[in-house]
Motif scaffolding. Structure first.
Motif, mmCIF file in Angstrom:
data_model
loop_
_atom_site.group_PDB
_atom_site.id
_atom_site.type_symbol
_atom_site.label_atom_id
_atom_site.label_comp_id
_atom_site.label_asym_id
_atom_site.label_seq_id
_atom_site.Cartn_x
_atom_site.Cartn_y
_atom_site.Cartn_z
ATOM 1 N N VAL A 1 10.048 2.327 -4.540
ATOM 2 C CA VAL A 1 11.024 1.988 -3.419
ATOM 3 C C VAL A 1 11.052 0.680 -2.912
ATOM 4 N N TYR A 2 11.931 0.267 -2.072
ATOM 5 C CA TYR A 2 12.069 -1.213 -1.661
ATOM 6 C C TYR A 2 11.390 -1.327 -0.168
ATOM 7 N N THR A 3 11.110 -2.344 -0.042
ATOM 8 C CA THR A 3 10.216 -2.535 1.207
ATOM 9 C C THR A 3 11.244 -2.283 2.525
ATOM 10 N N VAL A 4 12.618 -2.534 2.449
ATOM 11 C CA VAL A 4 13.398 -2.287 3.462
ATOM 12 C C VAL A 4 13.574 -0.580 3.730
ATOM 13 N N TYR A 5 13.488 0.148 2.550
ATOM 14 C CA TYR A 5 13.456 1.328 2.876
ATOM 15 C C TYR A 5 12.407 1.995 3.786
ATOM 16 N N ILE A 6 11.251 1.711 3.462
ATOM 17 C CA ILE A 6 10.171 1.821 4.265
ATOM 18 C C ILE A 6 10.056 1.364 5.588
ATOM 19 N N ALA A 7 10.537 0.147 5.756
ATOM 20 C CA ALA A 7 10.848 -0.109 7.329
ATOM 21 C C ALA A 7 11.815 0.566 8.024
ATOM 22 N N GLU A 8 12.977 1.053 7.364
ATOM 23 C CA GLU A 8 14.025 1.698 8.016
ATOM 24 C C GLU A 8 13.380 3.224 8.349
ATOM 25 N N MET B 1 0.740 -1.071 0.012
ATOM 26 C CA MET B 1 -0.091 -0.080 -0.022
ATOM 27 C C MET B 1 0.987 1.067 0.068
ATOM 28 N N ILE B 2 1.805 1.317 0.932
ATOM 29 C CA ILE B 2 2.745 2.389 0.856
ATOM 30 C C ILE B 2 3.570 2.625 -0.439
ATOM 31 N N LYS B 3 4.107 1.460 -0.879
ATOM 32 C CA LYS B 3 4.773 1.343 -2.073
ATOM 33 C C LYS B 3 3.982 1.978 -3.310
ATOM 34 N N GLU B 4 2.872 1.635 -3.512
ATOM 35 C CA GLU B 4 1.918 1.934 -4.462
ATOM 36 C C GLU B 4 1.756 3.641 -4.276
ATOM 37 N N TYR B 5 1.442 3.997 -3.099
ATOM 38 C CA TYR B 5 1.322 5.327 -2.917
ATOM 39 C C TYR B 5 2.442 6.173 -3.396
ATOM 40 N N ILE B 6 3.604 5.841 -2.966
ATOM 41 C CA ILE B 6 4.904 6.613 -3.330
ATOM 42 C C ILE B 6 5.163 6.535 -4.491
ATOM 43 N N GLU B 7 4.643 5.361 -5.544
ATOM 44 C CA GLU B 7 4.812 5.355 -6.840
ATOM 45 C C GLU B 7 4.061 6.382 -7.752
ATOM 46 N N THR B 8 2.865 6.238 -7.075
ATOM 47 C CA THR B 8 1.541 7.081 -7.747
ATOM 48 C C THR B 8 2.044 8.624 -7.679
ATOM 49 N N LYS B 9 2.353 9.031 -6.221
ATOM 50 C CA LYS B 9 2.314 10.396 -6.104
ATOM 51 C C LYS B 9 3.623 10.977 -6.525
ATOM 52 N N TYR B 10 4.764 10.051 -6.263
ATOM 53 C CA TYR B 10 6.221 10.946 -6.541
ATOM 54 C C TYR B 10 6.990 10.118 -7.734
ATOM 55 N N GLY B 11 6.348 9.190 -8.440
ATOM 56 C CA GLY B 11 6.834 8.523 -9.720
ATOM 57 C C GLY B 11 7.950 7.627 -9.669
#
Length: 54
Positions: free
Chosen positions: A14-21, A1-11
């Motif tokens: 991101v990797y899941t590990v970045y989100i976890a960090e 869900m976060i990955k899709e949001y970032i891709e849609t909004k910022y183009g």
């Protein structure tokens, strides 16, 4: 869900590990992954600084 949001909004993707960090830095709950590495081989920030906005 976060990955899709970032891709849609910022183009960019991101990797899941970045989100976890980032979640750890902000004190948000992070669930234990069965394949999680307990100690990083390389210390330091693993997320790309140029893509972060604060």
């Amino acid at each position: 869900m976060i990955k899709e949001y970032i891709e849609t909004k910022y183009g960019f993707k991101v990797y899941t590990v970045y989100i976890a960090e980032i979640k750890r830095e902000l004190g948000l709950p992070v669930y234990d992954a069965p394949n999680e590495v307990k100690e990083l081989k390389r210390r330091g920030n693993i997320h790309p600084k140029k893509k972060l906005r604060r």
